[in-house]
Design an enzyme around this catalytic site. Structure first.
Site, short mmCIF file in Angstrom:
data_model
loop_
_atom_site.label_atom_id
_atom_site.label_comp_id
_atom_site.label_asym_id
_atom_site.label_seq_id
_atom_site.Cartn_x
_atom_site.Cartn_y
_atom_site.Cartn_z
N LYS A 189 8.16 -4.42 4.07
CA LYS A 189 8.41 -2.48 3.49
C LYS A 189 8.17 -1.63 3.94
CE LYS A 189 9.24 -5.13 -0.39
NZ LYS A 189 8.67 -5.12 -1.48
C1 LIG Z 1 8.36 -6.03 -2.36
C2 LIG Z 1 8.45 -5.89 -4.24
C3 LIG Z 1 7.56 -6.39 -5.00
C4 LIG Z 1 6.63 -6.74 -4.69
O1 LIG Z 1 6.29 -6.44 -3.85
P1 LIG Z 1 4.86 -7.22 -3.01
O2 LIG Z 1 3.33 -5.97 -2.87
O3 LIG Z 1 5.38 -8.37 -2.46
O4 LIG Z 1 4.04 -8.00 -4.60
C5 LIG Z 1 8.31 -5.28 -6.19
N1 LIG Z 1 9.53 -4.99 -6.79
C6 LIG Z 1 10.58 -5.25 -5.17
C7 LIG Z 1 11.58 -4.53 -5.90
C8 LIG Z 1 10.36 -5.58 -4.23
O5 LIG Z 1 10.72 -4.75 -3.57
#
Ligand SMILES: *Cc1c(COP(=O)(O)O)cnc(C)c1O
Length: 383
Positions: A189
């Site tokens: 991210k």
């Molecule tokens: C990555 C992501 C999540 C989940 O995040 P985690 O921290 O991996 O649980 C939820 N929604 C979106 C749009 C994402 O890209």
């Protein structure tokens, strides 16, 4: 696999490593000063005149952030939660974790892959308790319309801002428009703690409930007891253990400091992609006219109709050393959730969606390699 251009390339700096080592030296590993500092810094970073009091609650990941947000907003068995289908499956899974039913909405158009407020409005029922709106690739979804629809229906608006930390719309931070906003610090991210997440809200009572539910429903933490601020606790309601640890919080603080610069670098890369991709016939770039303080988390494109199928394109790019990804296979096409729809826009674009490599330090030369490989993969005569 030694990619020439990987989909994402995580770069940790010396200060990231030092921050984690400092926590190990102090040997207080969960729910201590780093969590407090990380939450305070994140909340401050999201505070604007339009949303002057933001509280941030650090959690294990964004998926539990969604679960916690829905639970704290009162979502339970028999309720319905509206979410776009064109998103990560966590949005639907979190609803199911609450005993609720996810209901899948369409996206706006082939240019705007965020949830369509008109589709949301059509799906409202007396059982609807919450709407999850995803800021796809860090671009703000249609917040004004969604806020009006949710307020009129008396349902909670939850912003999935996993792609949009420090992004804003009209000078107000994404994540601070709805009742609750959630963020992800997964490895790929905009900023990372390995696994990690944050829940934000402007509502003090809701923040208190989120904090209590994060930690078993308990009224005090072991850190408060260690500091002598308390020695007993009560349990107000059944809760979870969704706490983040100090190592991740320290890493998060270091990452947050660099986030404005790395978001700006992402923007620069995305604008250059748009310029180069305009010369590749048949490739459609969504959000192509959108610019601002956005998350610029990904570079999704739409492959041409009638060209080689996506699998072939991805294989050809792989042969050229270029890793691509898909954001997303719509949730209603997975076995666990099939049966919903039709979702005309989502269904029309889904098979042709492809995401190109993006990270702040992606070089011009590598970007040009990606664009050339894409053109070659789409227009090369079949072998
Ligand atoms: C990555 C992501 C999540 C989940 O995040 P985690 O921290 O991996 O649980 C939820 N929604 C979106 C749009 C994402 O890209």
């Amino acid at each position: 696999m030694g990619w020439t251009v990987p989909y994402f390339d995580l770069r940790l700096e010396a200060e990231d490593k030092q921050a984690v080592l400092d926590v190990l030296d102090r040997a207080w590993l969960s729910m201590g000063p780093k969590i407090e500092a990380f939450e305070a810094a994140f909340a401050t970073a999201l505070t604007t005149p339009a949303a002057p009091s933001v509280e941030a609650v650090a959690v294990t990941n964004c998926t539990v952030a969604l679960h916690l947000a829905l639970a704290a907003c009162g979502v339970g068995p028999g309720d319905e939660v509206i979410t776009p289908s064109l998103t990560f499956v966590a949005d639907a899974n979190a609803a199911v974790q609450c005993g609720a039913k996810p209901v899948f909405a369409d996206v706006v158009s082939r240019d705007d892959w965020t949830v369509d407020p008109a589709s949301v409005a059509r799906l409202l029922t007396p059982r609807t308790k919450a709407v999850i709106a995803v800021h796809y690739a860090g671009y703000p979804c249609r917040l004004e319309a969604l806020r009006t629809i949710c307020a009129d229906a008396g349902v909670a608006l939850i912003e999935d801002a996993a792609h949009a930390p420090l992004a804003s719309h009209d000078g107000r931070s994404l994540g601070t428009f709805g009742e609750v906003g959630v963020f992800s610090f997964f490895s790929n991210k905009n900023m990372t703690t390995g696994e990690g997440g944050m829940v934000v809200t402007r509502d003090e009572a809701l923040a208190q409930r989120l904090r209590t539910m994060r930690s078993h429903g308990m009224t005090t933490s072991s850190y408060q007891r260690f500091r002598g601020h308390a020695f007993a606790y009560d349990v107000l309601e059944p809760g979870f253990n969704y706490r983040m640890d100090e190592l991740r919080a320290a890493l998060g603080l270091a990452q947050l400091t660099r986030l404005p610069a790395s978001n700006a670098a992402r923007r620069d890369r995305v604008l250059r992609y748009r310029e180069r991709l305009a010369s590749v016939e048949g490739i459609h770039v969504p959000f192509a006219d959108r610019d601002g303080d956005y998350g610029f988390h990904a570079v999704p494109v739409l492959l041409p109709e009638g060209g080689p199928d996506r699998h072939t394109v991805m294989d050809r790019m792989k042969a050229a050393g270029i890793q691509t990804s898909i954001h997303y296979r719509p949730i209603h096409t997975f076995q666990a959730y099939e049966g919903a729809g039709p979702l005309p826009v989502t269904d029309a674009i889904a098979p042709r969606i492809l995401s190109l490599p993006l990270y702040p330090h992606l070089t011009d030369a590598d970007q040009d390699r990606v664009v050339a490989a894409l053109a070659e993969a789409v227009w090369a005569r079949a072998a």
